[in-house]
Design a protein around this motif. Structure first.
Motif, PDB file in Angstrom:
ATOM      1  N   THR A  97      -5.278  -2.975   6.167  1.00  0.00           N
ATOM      2  CA  THR A  97      -6.571  -2.527   5.650  1.00  0.00           C
ATOM      3  C   THR A  97      -7.183  -1.399   6.464  1.00  0.00           C
ATOM      4  O   THR A  97      -8.006  -0.645   5.947  1.00  0.00           O
ATOM      5  CB  THR A  97      -7.567  -3.696   5.605  1.00  0.00           C
ATOM      6  N   MET A 138      -4.991   0.258  -2.975  1.00  0.00           N
ATOM      7  CA  MET A 138      -5.883   0.424  -1.824  1.00  0.00           C
ATOM      8  C   MET A 138      -6.683   1.718  -1.860  1.00  0.00           C
ATOM      9  O   MET A 138      -7.520   1.958  -0.989  1.00  0.00           O
ATOM     10  CB  MET A 138      -5.047   0.383  -0.531  1.00  0.00           C
ATOM     11  N   ILE A 165     -11.810  -5.808   2.491  1.00  0.00           N
ATOM     12  CA  ILE A 165     -10.946  -6.905   2.923  1.00  0.00           C
ATOM     13  C   ILE A 165     -11.078  -8.108   1.989  1.00  0.00           C
ATOM     14  O   ILE A 165     -10.082  -8.758   1.645  1.00  0.00           O
ATOM     15  CB  ILE A 165     -11.292  -7.298   4.377  1.00  0.00           C
TER      16      ILE A 165
END
Length: 469
Positions: free
Chosen positions: A207, A99, A59
């Motif tokens: 996330t 990601m 994060i």
């Protein structure tokens, strides 16, 4: 100069070094080792050169990269699995929040719940849930990313008995456009939770997902196949069975050039044909005495129906989807399959221009997925009779026009039977923005726009199937 050879603008090495002080993952600039591989997405027609690829590990990295982009006025995009047909996971002259390093999984087998980070593919997630005999309501293929598939709706081979992927989300963690970390659920930011489930990545950088898990006993599945001259009678039986199918029966119909290595007889390999792949949640005996007998009465050239582990089903098409080919798609939800539509499908399938292209129809939208209240999530078209998609694939750039023309012509010929709008996860980059609004319908789209104004008024997250504020 060839635009593919130019140097992307926007980030110097010194700026990268400054960001690195608050970023744990790798920061990759043009010319760095791995840059060209990292900027590739599934669709080889997409060839974009980002100014910086930020490989987020958590994060804090997401917050740092997002803040860096906003401080410098740089456009950004978010990349998960990279399978979006429009190639929205990569951007020219901007920042890619990659990601993929975020692959944490935490399974609670007692509650049948999993928390899964945003960089996972379905195959990676199921690797950790299957040891408990549990599976998420996931995508149709193991190599696609969990976030993009799910937040776009999450059609699945489990949709008819468990609802779509979004219907099985419990909470969503995300970083918003202004850099805040928030959680959305039925009790925390419930309106945001509503919009994320169908509205996709318009409201923040997701996330982590929290989702339900289910035991999935062996299914009855496999391929039934016929040469293309049998297509119309196969399509009629498909139409009739879809109209009466129980929740436990998903029917998928494909037309393509039958490849080697999938069990097709030599007489079919290399030939254009039509195949049906049922997914039945029940016993072989129940299948044989109900829906299967009419298919066998059509005397398929291939009958591969039998018991199958769900794990095997999830990996059946991995080889086809893993190839990095030039891709072009069109999709629709259909109100039905009248005789005129059957003739359109058969004619264009017979004229398919590439042996690597495939056309699909399926009754994903029935069963449990259709009984979820329409206003429960932003997902639309739950009452559509059939999902339809053309996925053209080829390797030679010199053949682009030929394959694009066939795809567009097929799509235009099938549109008179449309229920309105196409699934967001399958919309191409060259489609008009009205297609997004058409999918949601006016009421839902206006509600999503209000949500966008509340959470992303400057439309920072616009490299997606965009909902304008």
């Amino acid at each position: 100069m060839d635009p593919r050879e130019r140097t992307p603008r926007g980030v110097e090495a010194s700026a990268r070094d400054e960001l690195k002080k608050r970023f744990r993952g790798d920061l990759v600039l043009p010319g760095d080792v791995g840059y060209d591989e990292l900027r590739q997405v599934w669709n080889a027609r997409v060839d974009r050169r980002p100014a910086l690829i930020a490989r987020c590990t958590g994060i804090a990295d997401v917050m740092a990269a997002l803040g860096f982009a906003r401080e410098r006025g740089l456009p950004l995009t978010v990349r998960g699995g990279g399978h979006d047909i429009a190639g929205n996971g990569v951007i020219d002259d901007g920042i890619v929040l990659d990601m993929r390093p975020m692959k944490g999984v935490r399974v609670d087998p007692g509650r049948r719940v999993v928390r899964a980070q945003a960089g996972l593919t379905w195959g990676e997630l199921e690797h950790d849930t299957e040891v408990f005999g549990l599976f998420p309501v996931g995508g149709q293929c193991s190599t696609t990313g969990i976030v993009g598939v799910t937040l776009g709706g999450g059609i699945s081979s489990l949709s008819r008995i468990r609802g779509h992927g979004v219907d099985n989300l419990l909470s969503i963690d995300l970083v918003t456009a202004d850099g805040r970390f928030v959680t959305a659920s039925e009790t925390e930011n419930p309106e945001l939770f509503w919009g994320l489930r169908g509205g996709g990545g318009n409201f923040g950088v997701v996330t982590e997902l929290e989702m339900r898990l289910y035991p999935v006993p062996d299914i009855v599945s496999g391929l039934l196949a016929w040469p293309m001259d049998r297509a119309e009678e196969v399509l009629r039986l498909f139409r009739d069975q879809c109209a009466t199918a129980p929740d436990a029966l998903l029917l998928q119909l494909f037309s393509w050039v039958f490849p080697p290595g999938m069990g097709f007889p030599d007489s079919l390999v290399g030939q254009t044909g039509v195949a049906v792949m049922p997914v039945f949640h029940g016993s072989v005996e129940a299948a044989a005495t109900t829906w299967l007998a009419p298919w066998r009465a059509l005397k398929p050239a291939l009958d591969g129906i039998g018991p199958m582990p769900y794990h095997t089903l999830q990996h059946l098409f991995d080889g086809m989807l893993a190839l990095r080919l030039r891709q072009y798609q069109r999709c629709e939800f259909l109100t039905g399959l009248p005789e005129e539509a059957i003739k359109v499908f058969a004619r264009f399938s017979h004229e398919i221009t590439s042996p690597m292209s495939i056309v699909e129809m399926a009754n994903f939208t029935g069963g449990m997925a259709s009984r979820v209240p329409s206003d429960a999530t932003a997902v639309a078209r739950r009452d559509a009779h059939l999902f339809f998609a053309i996925q053209s694939a080829w390797s030679d750039p010199g053949e682009d026009e030929r394959h694009l023309t066939w795809t567009q012509s097929f799509w235009e010929a099938i549109r008179p039977f449309s229920a309105g709008g196409g699934h967001p996860n399958f919309l191409e980059g060259d489609e008009p923005k009205e297609r997004v609004a058409d999918y949601f319908g006016r009421e839902k789209y206006e509600r999503l726009r209000a949500l966008k104004r509340a959470w992303d008024p400057e439309n920072v997250f616009r490299r997606n199937k965009n909902i304008e504020p």
